[in-house]
Design a protein around this motif. Structure first.
Motif, short mmCIF file in Angstrom:
data_model
loop_
_atom_site.label_atom_id
_atom_site.label_comp_id
_atom_site.label_asym_id
_atom_site.label_seq_id
_atom_site.Cartn_x
_atom_site.Cartn_y
_atom_site.Cartn_z
N VAL A 23 5.45 4.42 -5.33
CA VAL A 23 5.70 3.39 -4.32
C VAL A 23 4.94 3.70 -3.04
CG1 VAL A 23 7.48 2.38 -2.83
CG2 VAL A 23 7.92 2.69 -5.27
N LYS A 24 4.90 4.96 -2.65
CA LYS A 24 4.20 5.36 -1.45
C LYS A 24 2.70 5.06 -1.57
CE LYS A 24 3.76 9.38 1.54
NZ LYS A 24 4.09 10.79 1.71
N ARG A 25 2.12 5.34 -2.72
CA ARG A 25 0.70 5.06 -2.93
C ARG A 25 0.43 3.57 -3.02
NH1 ARG A 25 -0.92 9.27 -7.63
NH2 ARG A 25 -0.71 11.17 -6.41
N SER A 26 1.32 2.83 -3.65
CA SER A 26 1.07 1.40 -3.84
C SER A 26 1.08 0.65 -2.51
CB SER A 26 2.09 0.80 -4.80
OG SER A 26 3.38 0.76 -4.22
N ARG A 27 1.75 1.17 -1.52
CA ARG A 27 1.76 0.53 -0.20
C ARG A 27 0.42 0.66 0.51
NH1 ARG A 27 7.63 2.18 2.31
NH2 ARG A 27 8.86 0.99 0.81
N LYS A 28 -0.40 1.61 0.08
CA LYS A 28 -1.70 1.81 0.71
C LYS A 28 -2.73 0.80 0.25
CE LYS A 28 -1.19 6.76 1.37
NZ LYS A 28 -1.74 8.07 1.03
N GLY A 29 -2.48 0.11 -0.84
CA GLY A 29 -3.42 -0.89 -1.34
C GLY A 29 -4.14 -0.44 -2.59
N LYS A 30 -4.88 -1.37 -3.16
CA LYS A 30 -5.53 -1.14 -4.44
C LYS A 30 -6.59 -0.05 -4.36
CE LYS A 30 -8.70 -3.82 -6.26
NZ LYS A 30 -9.40 -4.95 -6.81
#
Length: 52
Positions: A23-30
């Motif tokens: 979830v933390k990584r997915s908030r940073k964008g593709k």
């Protein structure tokens, strides 16, 4: 019995930690989460160049 509880806690703890990282990584964008982000020539890189 105590051993089974400890193993279960370790498994669920690792699963929760992995989901948290996802979830933390997915908030940073593709492009921020892509493994090829340093050598990628995708649309994300082109947008960064235009905005610079």
């Amino acid at each position: 019995m105590l051993f089974n509880i400890a193993i279960g806690a370790l498994i669920f703890g690792y699963a929760a930690w992995t989901l948290f990282k996802l979830v933390k990584r997915s908030r940073k964008g593709k492009c921020a989460t892509c493994e090829l982000r340093r050598s990628c020539q995708s649309a994300c890189d082109q947008v960064k160049v235009k905005n610079s």
